[in-house]
Design a protein around this motif. Structure first.
Motif, mmCIF file in Angstrom:
data_model
loop_
_atom_site.group_PDB
_atom_site.id
_atom_site.type_symbol
_atom_site.label_atom_id
_atom_site.label_comp_id
_atom_site.label_asym_id
_atom_site.label_seq_id
_atom_site.Cartn_x
_atom_site.Cartn_y
_atom_site.Cartn_z
ATOM 1 N N ILE A 156 28.996 -39.374 -6.796
ATOM 2 C CA ILE A 156 27.965 -38.588 -5.783
ATOM 3 C C ILE A 156 27.258 -37.261 -6.411
ATOM 4 O O ILE A 156 27.726 -36.958 -7.653
ATOM 5 N N LYS A 157 26.160 -36.880 -5.962
ATOM 6 C CA LYS A 157 25.472 -35.998 -6.664
ATOM 7 C C LYS A 157 26.341 -34.558 -6.312
ATOM 8 O O LYS A 157 26.936 -34.268 -5.414
ATOM 9 N N ASN A 158 26.242 -33.818 -7.372
ATOM 10 C CA ASN A 158 27.111 -32.439 -7.228
ATOM 11 C C ASN A 158 26.260 -31.106 -6.438
ATOM 12 O O ASN A 158 25.689 -30.660 -7.127
ATOM 13 N N ARG A 159 26.422 -31.399 -4.949
ATOM 14 C CA ARG A 159 25.532 -30.443 -4.617
ATOM 15 C C ARG A 159 25.868 -28.958 -4.791
ATOM 16 O O ARG A 159 25.047 -28.112 -4.684
ATOM 17 N N TYR A 160 27.326 -28.698 -4.932
ATOM 18 C CA TYR A 160 27.907 -27.310 -5.347
ATOM 19 C C TYR A 160 27.111 -27.043 -6.438
ATOM 20 O O TYR A 160 26.759 -25.834 -6.553
ATOM 21 N N LEU A 161 27.352 -27.761 -7.610
ATOM 22 C CA LEU A 161 26.372 -27.246 -8.824
ATOM 23 C C LEU A 161 25.148 -27.127 -8.697
ATOM 24 O O LEU A 161 24.486 -26.040 -9.332
ATOM 25 N N GLN A 162 24.346 -27.675 -7.918
ATOM 26 C CA GLN A 162 22.907 -27.616 -7.704
ATOM 27 C C GLN A 162 22.868 -26.192 -7.111
ATOM 28 O O GLN A 162 21.753 -25.509 -7.237
ATOM 29 N N ASN A 163 23.653 -25.734 -5.970
ATOM 30 C CA ASN A 163 23.458 -24.743 -5.377
ATOM 31 C C ASN A 163 23.789 -23.446 -6.069
ATOM 32 O O ASN A 163 23.094 -22.524 -6.112
ATOM 33 N N GLU A 164 24.994 -23.512 -7.021
ATOM 34 C CA GLU A 164 25.048 -22.613 -7.902
ATOM 35 C C GLU A 164 23.797 -22.323 -9.127
ATOM 36 O O GLU A 164 23.518 -20.917 -9.103
ATOM 37 N N LEU A 165 23.443 -23.404 -9.580
ATOM 38 C CA LEU A 165 22.364 -23.224 -10.379
ATOM 39 C C LEU A 165 20.930 -22.539 -9.757
ATOM 40 O O LEU A 165 20.194 -21.615 -10.366
ATOM 41 N N GLU A 166 20.895 -22.913 -8.357
ATOM 42 C CA GLU A 166 19.593 -22.296 -7.662
ATOM 43 C C GLU A 166 20.029 -20.931 -7.490
ATOM 44 O O GLU A 166 19.168 -20.008 -7.546
ATOM 45 N N LYS A 167 21.169 -20.296 -7.261
ATOM 46 C CA LYS A 167 21.748 -19.130 -7.047
ATOM 47 C C LYS A 167 21.528 -18.259 -8.391
ATOM 48 O O LYS A 167 20.640 -16.993 -8.295
ATOM 49 N N ILE A 168 21.684 -18.809 -9.251
ATOM 50 C CA ILE A 168 21.542 -18.140 -10.688
ATOM 51 C C ILE A 168 20.234 -17.742 -11.053
ATOM 52 O O ILE A 168 19.895 -16.744 -11.510
ATOM 53 N N SER A 169 19.367 -18.860 -10.726
ATOM 54 C CA SER A 169 17.904 -18.646 -11.204
ATOM 55 C C SER A 169 17.356 -17.614 -10.119
ATOM 56 O O SER A 169 16.157 -17.136 -10.472
ATOM 57 N N THR A 170 17.971 -17.188 -9.096
ATOM 58 C CA THR A 170 17.184 -16.197 -8.245
ATOM 59 C C THR A 170 17.597 -14.737 -8.629
ATOM 60 O O THR A 170 16.674 -13.700 -8.510
ATOM 61 N N TYR A 171 18.375 -14.581 -9.853
ATOM 62 C CA TYR A 171 18.611 -13.297 -10.392
ATOM 63 C C TYR A 171 17.672 -13.123 -11.574
ATOM 64 O O TYR A 171 17.082 -13.864 -11.982
ATOM 65 N N GLY A 172 17.515 -11.755 -11.808
ATOM 66 C CA GLY A 172 16.523 -11.230 -12.747
ATOM 67 C C GLY A 172 16.999 -11.524 -14.320
ATOM 68 O O GLY A 172 18.013 -12.012 -14.475
#
Length: 307
Positions: A156-172
C-alpha cells in the motif's frame, strides 16, 4: 518463490475492502502511525479502536478522545474484520490475530518496518500470521513474501510518510548548519563484547566518531527519544557528556525535528527512513560490534564505513 505482487493498492481501497466494523489493534508507534494515517483518510469507515502502549499517545495527538478506545474483547465481539500492527515486544496484536482466527474473522497485519518479521508473529513457539499482510514499500514486500510465502502480501502507499514529508516541507530553511538530530530507539539487547544495551553503545560510538562528519566543537546534537522510551532514560548519559553541546530535542513533532537538522542519525529507526526521504544526510550509527544495519534503503551512510 514469492507470491504474485499485489502492487501499490490504494490504502483507501484496501481499507474499504475490509468487512465493517473493523477492529483496529495497535501497540507500538511504527505501525500505529501508518494505520492511524489511513484511518484519518477514511472517516466513513466504522472502526473499533484498541490502542495500547505508545499508540495511545499517537491516538490522542491526532485529536482523538481516549474514552473512545475499546477493550480487545469488546472490539472483537462487534468486529467484521481485524486490522493490527505488528509489534514484536508486545502481545496484544498477536492475541488479536489469534482470537480473530478462532472467531473466523479476516485479519490483516500492517508491517511498518524491515526487520524481525518472523518474531513479530511468534509467541512461545506459537506462530500466528494474519490472513493478509500490508506493507508500505517494495523492500518490505519482498521480505514478507519470502518469509511467509503462503500468505498474501499487499503493498500500500505509505500515507504516513507522505504526510510527514509534507509537514517537513512547510518549515523554513535550516538555520544551523551544524545541527544533528539523533533519533533514539530501544534495542533491548547487548552485543558480544559490550557492557551496556545496544542503544547506548551506538550513541557512544556516534559521539566518539562525530569528528568523521563535522567539527565536534561546533556540532549541536539533539536527542529525540523513542515513543516507548521511559522519561529520564538518557539523563545520566547526558550528564556524563555535558562537555558537548548535546541536549534532548524539544520539537513538537518528528517533522519539525527533522526540518531543523542537516544530519539525522540513529540505528534502524523508521525516523531514519523519513529523514532520508526528506533529503537529509542520514547516518546509521550501529558500531562494529553490532550486526550490519538492516534498513534496505539506498543512500543511508553507515558511520562504521566512514573514513
Amino acid at each position: 518463490m514469492a507470491s504474485p505482487r499485489m502492487y501499490f493498492i490504494s490504502p483507501v481501497s484496501s481499507l474499504r475492502s475490509l468487512t465493517q466494523p473493523v477492529a483496529v489493534v495497535c501497540h507500538d508507534a511504527g505501525a500505529a502511525s501508518v494505520i492511524l494515517a489511513e484511518m484519518q483518510a477514511c472517516t466513513e469507515i466504522n472502526f473499533l479502536p484498541v490502542m495500547k502502549g505508545p499508540s495511545i499517545n499517537l491516538w490522542q495527538t491526532q485529536g482523538n478522545d481516549i474514552v473512545d478506545l475499546l477493550s480487545l474483547e469488546d472490539a472483537l465481539s462487534r468486529a467484521g474484520s481485524v486490522l493490527t500492527g505488528t509489534s514484536w515486544a508486545s502481545d496484544i496484536e498477536h492475541e488479536a490475530r489469534q482470537r480473530a482466527r478462532q472467531l473466523g474473522l479476516h485479519s490483516v497485519a500492517v508491517i511498518d518496518h524491515w526487520v524481525n518479521y518472523a518474531s513479530r508473529f511468534t509467541r512461545n513457539g506459537d506462530i500466528v500470521p494474519p490472513d493478509e499482510f500490508w506493507v508500505t514499500d517494495g523492500y518490505a514486500y519482498e521480505i514478507a513474501s519470502a518469509i511467509f510465502p503462503e500468505t498474501p502480501v499487499r503493498e500500500i502507499k505509505n500515507r504516513y510518510l507522505q504526510n510527514e514529508l509534507e509537514k517537513i516541507s512547510t518549515y523554513g530553511p535550516i538555520l544551523n548548519a551544524n545541527r544533528v538530530l539523533y533519533v533514539l530507539e530501544p534495542l533491548r539487547f547487548t552485543w558480544p563484547g559490550c557492557t551496556q544495551s545496544g542503544e547506548f553503545e551506538a550513541l557512544d560510538y556516534f559521539v566518539e566518531n562525530l569528528g568523521k562528519l563535522m567539527n565536534p566543537r561546533t556540532a549541536q546534537v539533539k536527542l529525540r527519544p523513542h515513543p516507548s522510551d521511559a522519561t529520564g532514560k538518557y539523563d545520566a548519559w547526558l550528564q556524563a557528556h555535558a562537555h558537548l553541546d548535546i541536549s534532548m530535542d524539544k520539537s513538537c513533532s518528528l517533522a519539525q525535528a527533522i526540518s531543523e537538522a542537516v544530519w539525522v542519525a540513529g540505528c534502524e529507526s523508521m525516523a531514519l527512513v523519513v529523514a532520508l526521504a526528506a533529503g537529509r544526510k542520514t547516518i546509521g550509527t550501529l558500531p562494529p560490534e553490532a550486526p550490519l544495519c538492516r534498513l534496505p534503503q539506498s543512500g543511508l551512510i553507515h558511520l562504521r564505513f566512514v573514513r
